[in-house]
Design an enzyme around this catalytic site. Structure first.
Site, short mmCIF file in Angstrom:
data_model
loop_
_atom_site.label_atom_id
_atom_site.label_comp_id
_atom_site.label_asym_id
_atom_site.label_seq_id
_atom_site.Cartn_x
_atom_site.Cartn_y
_atom_site.Cartn_z
N ASN A 185 17.02 0.13 10.26
CA ASN A 185 17.25 -0.58 9.02
C ASN A 185 18.63 -1.21 8.94
OD1 ASN A 185 16.07 -1.51 6.60
ND2 ASN A 185 15.00 0.42 6.38
N ARG A 230 6.58 -2.84 15.25
CA ARG A 230 7.08 -4.14 14.81
C ARG A 230 8.58 -4.02 14.60
NH1 ARG A 230 8.83 -4.06 9.59
NH2 ARG A 230 7.73 -2.84 8.00
N ASN A 241 12.02 -4.39 12.41
CA ASN A 241 12.40 -4.24 11.01
C ASN A 241 13.70 -5.03 10.81
OD1 ASN A 241 11.57 -3.24 8.46
ND2 ASN A 241 13.14 -1.66 8.55
N GLU A 250 3.70 1.03 9.33
CA GLU A 250 3.54 2.09 8.34
C GLU A 250 2.08 2.27 7.92
OE1 GLU A 250 7.56 1.85 5.70
OE2 GLU A 250 6.43 0.00 5.97
N ASP A 300 18.19 1.73 2.85
CA ASP A 300 17.42 0.60 3.39
C ASP A 300 18.39 -0.44 3.93
OD1 ASP A 300 15.47 -1.39 3.85
OD2 ASP A 300 14.27 -0.75 2.16
#
Length: 285
Positions: free
Chosen positions: A154, A101, A103, A121, A204
């Site tokens: 990220n 997918r 992010n 995940e 992140d």
């Protein structure tokens, strides 16, 4: 930000709040809740949250110049019409990787929508490694792959002069930089500008401030850190009352407010009871 004040502004709890984007014209904060498949818009004047439910995990949202929004949903770049809540596909990626997918994602100053993929995940930050890639959807509707072997694609942003692209692959525990050509969208000369300290945990989401300094949300670290990408030094640490800080952006009337998203997935009952505000959105002023 010499004297820091932290407020909880969006009281709705997100399983994994991400991708905050300030929309000036509506005085609103856009964000997503990835596993809940929700794109949300919090009005800072009325304090109301509107949401659109989509058909797959939604990992980022951005404002479209022609009106409406774009979002990364599953492994698709999509256009979103907020009024009728309709989603239309623009481009699909990673068709050979059914477990992937998108992010995090963000639009560059020339209108290219950069977003990277990852494997789904098993638990937060636990996944099959090196399955992701970084892509950009160009304004002509074609997406280009930049590189692969990514763990968790990220945070990303561009320097104030648009000559540097900053990027985080979370499990490298590094903030990286590339030379950037705004005219072509080409990147080159990858290097690390900051290595995470142990107590900062996993890098992140990320944004840049008006002085060209980077703000990085530290997943499992309960903080955002301000970095100087020129010197590689950490300039400031802002600790939040939750462990799983996920991303950040500037917003408000004069863009002086830092909005920070957070997540609650992966916390047990004891941890949740100790962090009652986990999954909410904070404003740092």
């Amino acid at each position: 930000m010499s004297s820091i004040k932290i407020e909880t502004v969006v009281l709705d709890t997100n399983r994994c709040g991400e991708s905050p984007v300030w929309e000036e014209k509506s005085n609103s904060l856009l964000y997503v809740d990835i596993p809940s498949k929700k794109i949300c818009r919090w009005n800072s004047l009325t304090k109301q949250v509107q949401e659109v439910i989509v058909d797959s995990p939604v990992s980022s949202v951005a404002i479209r110049q022609s009106g409406g929004y774009v979002a990364t949903v599953g492994t698709r770049f999509c256009a979103l019409n907020w009024e009728d809540q309709s989603l239309s596909d623009l481009f699909s990626v990673d068709k050979d990787k059914k477990n992937n997918r998108f992010n995090d994602g963000k639009v560059d100053p020339a209108g290219r929508y950069f977003a990277g993929t990852m494997a789904e995940e098993i638990a937060p930050a636990v996944l099959e490694r090196y399955q992701g890639s970084l892509y950009a959807l160009f304004p002509n509707g074609i997406a280009e792959k930049y590189f692969d072997n990514v763990d968790i694609s990220n945070g990303l942003d561009w320097s104030l002069d648009h000559k540097v692209f900053y990027y985080i692959d979370s499990l490298s525990y590094s903030v990286d930089a590339f030379d950037y050509d705004l005219h072509t969208g080409k990147i080159a000369n990858r290097r690390s500008v900051y290595k995470m300290e142990k107590e900062e945990h996993i890098p992140d989401g990320m944004c840049i401030d008006t002085e060209g300094k980077l703000w990085v949300a530290c997943y499992n670290g309960g903080r955002v850190i301000r970095l100087d990408p020129e010197t590689g030094k950490r300039l400031q640490t802002v600790k939040l009352p939750v462990e799983k800080t996920t991303s950040c952006c500037f917003g408000g009337k004069d863009y002086s407010e830092l909005y920070v998203t957070s997540a609650r997935d992966g916390l047990d009952t004891d941890e949740l009871s100790r962090q009652p505000d986990t999954g909410k959105i904070f404003k740092v002023i």
